[in-house]
Design a protein around this motif. Structure first.
Motif, PDB file in Angstrom:
ATOM      1  N   LEU A   1       0.828  -1.213   0.000  1.00  0.00           N
ATOM      2  CA  LEU A   1       0.000   0.000   0.000  1.00  0.00           C
ATOM      3  C   LEU A   1       0.860   1.261   0.000  1.00  0.00           C
ATOM      4  O   LEU A   1       0.545   2.230  -0.702  1.00  0.00           O
ATOM      5  CB  LEU A   1      -0.944   0.001   1.208  1.00  0.00           C
ATOM      6  CG  LEU A   1      -2.114  -0.965   1.133  1.00  0.00           C
ATOM      7  CD1 LEU A   1      -2.876  -0.973   2.448  1.00  0.00           C
ATOM      8  CD2 LEU A   1      -3.032  -0.612  -0.022  1.00  0.00           C
ATOM      9  N   ALA A   2       1.941   1.254   0.756  1.00  0.00           N
ATOM     10  CA  ALA A   2       2.844   2.410   0.763  1.00  0.00           C
ATOM     11  C   ALA A   2       3.479   2.613  -0.610  1.00  0.00           C
ATOM     12  O   ALA A   2       3.595   3.749  -1.086  1.00  0.00           O
ATOM     13  CB  ALA A   2       3.924   2.228   1.827  1.00  0.00           C
TER      14      ALA A   2
ATOM     15  N   ALA B   1       2.942   5.809  -3.048  1.00  0.00           N
ATOM     16  CA  ALA B   1       4.121   6.542  -3.525  1.00  0.00           C
ATOM     17  C   ALA B   1       4.082   6.695  -5.037  1.00  0.00           C
ATOM     18  O   ALA B   1       4.378   7.770  -5.566  1.00  0.00           O
ATOM     19  CB  ALA B   1       5.392   5.834  -3.094  1.00  0.00           C
ATOM     20  N   VAL B   2       3.698   5.644  -5.743  1.00  0.00           N
ATOM     21  CA  VAL B   2       3.582   5.723  -7.204  1.00  0.00           C
ATOM     22  C   VAL B   2       2.519   6.738  -7.587  1.00  0.00           C
ATOM     23  O   VAL B   2       2.687   7.524  -8.518  1.00  0.00           O
ATOM     24  CB  VAL B   2       3.264   4.333  -7.801  1.00  0.00           C
ATOM     25  CG1 VAL B   2       2.784   4.435  -9.231  1.00  0.00           C
ATOM     26  CG2 VAL B   2       4.483   3.450  -7.727  1.00  0.00           C
ATOM     27  N   GLN B   3       1.422   6.752  -6.852  1.00  0.00           N
ATOM     28  CA  GLN B   3       0.319   7.666  -7.175  1.00  0.00           C
ATOM     29  C   GLN B   3       0.723   9.127  -7.004  1.00  0.00           C
ATOM     30  O   GLN B   3       0.373   9.969  -7.823  1.00  0.00           O
ATOM     31  CB  GLN B   3      -0.882   7.357  -6.277  1.00  0.00           C
ATOM     32  CG  GLN B   3      -2.109   8.160  -6.591  1.00  0.00           C
ATOM     33  CD  GLN B   3      -2.832   7.678  -7.827  1.00  0.00           C
ATOM     34  OE1 GLN B   3      -2.664   6.548  -8.244  1.00  0.00           O
ATOM     35  NE2 GLN B   3      -3.630   8.525  -8.418  1.00  0.00           N
ATOM     36  N   TYR B   4       1.462   9.429  -5.951  1.00  0.00           N
ATOM     37  CA  TYR B   4       1.768  10.818  -5.660  1.00  0.00           C
ATOM     38  C   TYR B   4       3.103  11.308  -6.221  1.00  0.00           C
ATOM     39  O   TYR B   4       3.307  12.507  -6.344  1.00  0.00           O
ATOM     40  CB  TYR B   4       1.723  11.065  -4.150  1.00  0.00           C
ATOM     41  CG  TYR B   4       0.311  10.963  -3.633  1.00  0.00           C
ATOM     42  CD1 TYR B   4      -0.651  11.899  -3.995  1.00  0.00           C
ATOM     43  CD2 TYR B   4      -0.085   9.913  -2.828  1.00  0.00           C
ATOM     44  CE1 TYR B   4      -1.945  11.799  -3.553  1.00  0.00           C
ATOM     45  CE2 TYR B   4      -1.386   9.803  -2.371  1.00  0.00           C
ATOM     46  CZ  TYR B   4      -2.310  10.760  -2.736  1.00  0.00           C
ATOM     47  OH  TYR B   4      -3.604  10.654  -2.311  1.00  0.00           O
TER      48      TYR B   4
ATOM     49  N   ARG C   1      -7.322   5.396  -9.798  1.00  0.00           N
ATOM     50  CA  ARG C   1      -7.098   4.322  -8.824  1.00  0.00           C
ATOM     51  C   ARG C   1      -5.845   3.510  -9.149  1.00  0.00           C
ATOM     52  O   ARG C   1      -5.760   2.331  -8.848  1.00  0.00           O
ATOM     53  CB  ARG C   1      -8.307   3.390  -8.786  1.00  0.00           C
ATOM     54  CG  ARG C   1      -9.587   4.067  -8.445  1.00  0.00           C
ATOM     55  CD  ARG C   1      -9.718   4.228  -6.952  1.00  0.00           C
ATOM     56  NE  ARG C   1     -11.057   4.727  -6.642  1.00  0.00           N
ATOM     57  CZ  ARG C   1     -11.286   5.812  -5.979  1.00  0.00           C
ATOM     58  NH1 ARG C   1     -10.280   6.532  -5.549  1.00  0.00           N
ATOM     59  NH2 ARG C   1     -12.501   6.212  -5.718  1.00  0.00           N
ATOM     60  N   GLU C   2      -4.877   4.155  -9.739  1.00  0.00           N
ATOM     61  CA  GLU C   2      -3.640   3.471 -10.123  1.00  0.00           C
ATOM     62  C   GLU C   2      -2.916   2.899  -8.903  1.00  0.00           C
ATOM     63  O   GLU C   2      -2.321   1.820  -8.974  1.00  0.00           O
ATOM     64  CB  GLU C   2      -2.735   4.436 -10.862  1.00  0.00           C
ATOM     65  CG  GLU C   2      -1.490   3.817 -11.416  1.00  0.00           C
ATOM     66  CD  GLU C   2      -0.696   4.801 -12.250  1.00  0.00           C
ATOM     67  OE1 GLU C   2       0.484   4.522 -12.447  1.00  0.00           O
ATOM     68  OE2 GLU C   2      -1.236   5.821 -12.693  1.00  0.00           O
ATOM     69  N   TRP C   3      -2.964   3.586  -7.788  1.00  0.00           N
ATOM     70  CA  TRP C   3      -2.280   3.137  -6.583  1.00  0.00           C
ATOM     71  C   TRP C   3      -2.786   1.768  -6.137  1.00  0.00           C
ATOM     72  O   TRP C   3      -2.019   0.930  -5.676  1.00  0.00           O
ATOM     73  CB  TRP C   3      -2.445   4.142  -5.457  1.00  0.00           C
ATOM     74  CG  TRP C   3      -3.848   4.252  -4.942  1.00  0.00           C
ATOM     75  CD1 TRP C   3      -4.832   5.073  -5.425  1.00  0.00           C
ATOM     76  CD2 TRP C   3      -4.425   3.511  -3.880  1.00  0.00           C
ATOM     77  NE1 TRP C   3      -5.984   4.879  -4.711  1.00  0.00           N
ATOM     78  CE2 TRP C   3      -5.764   3.923  -3.757  1.00  0.00           C
ATOM     79  CE3 TRP C   3      -3.947   2.529  -3.016  1.00  0.00           C
ATOM     80  CZ2 TRP C   3      -6.629   3.396  -2.805  1.00  0.00           C
ATOM     81  CZ3 TRP C   3      -4.811   2.003  -2.070  1.00  0.00           C
ATOM     82  CH2 TRP C   3      -6.129   2.438  -1.981  1.00  0.00           C
TER      83      TRP C   3
END
Length: 100
Positions: free
Chosen positions: A14-15, A19-22, A30-32
């Motif tokens: 989840l982390a 991180a990828v999303q932000y 909803r890529e994260w």
């Protein structure tokens, strides 16, 4: 694998997904979640399949083991599967409602 290993995999996945999303330009809202699920599945699959494998006998005992989770194969599996999922999402065409 025990509960502690599964919980650790889920938290780290989840982390990584967040991180990828932000930290990158997102292609989907909803890529994260897709990255997190693929990273978790990659980590669990690699940790469970590498130690008992005869094909991967050179890397089956790499690194420490925590509650049944072999760390080095789990990290490698998570990174490879999450990277493939992320690159696949970025290479696919956008849905019509998200096109800019």
């Amino acid at each position: 694998m025990g509960f502690l290993a599964y919980a650790g995999v889920i938290i780290v996945a989840l982390a990584a997904g967040l991180a990828v999303q932000y930290l990158t330009k997102m292609s989907l809202r909803r890529e994260w979640l897709i990255v997190a699920v693929s990273a978790a599945l990659g980590a669990i699959f690699a940790s469970e399949s590498f130690p008992g494998s005869t094909v991967f006998s050179g890397v089956k005992d790499w690194g420490p083991e925590i509650d049944g989770l072999v760390l080095i194969p789990a990290v490698i599996g998570a990174v490879l599967v999450a990277l493939a999922a992320d690159l696949g999402m970025r290479a696919s065409p956008r849905p019509a409602d998200q096109a800019t």
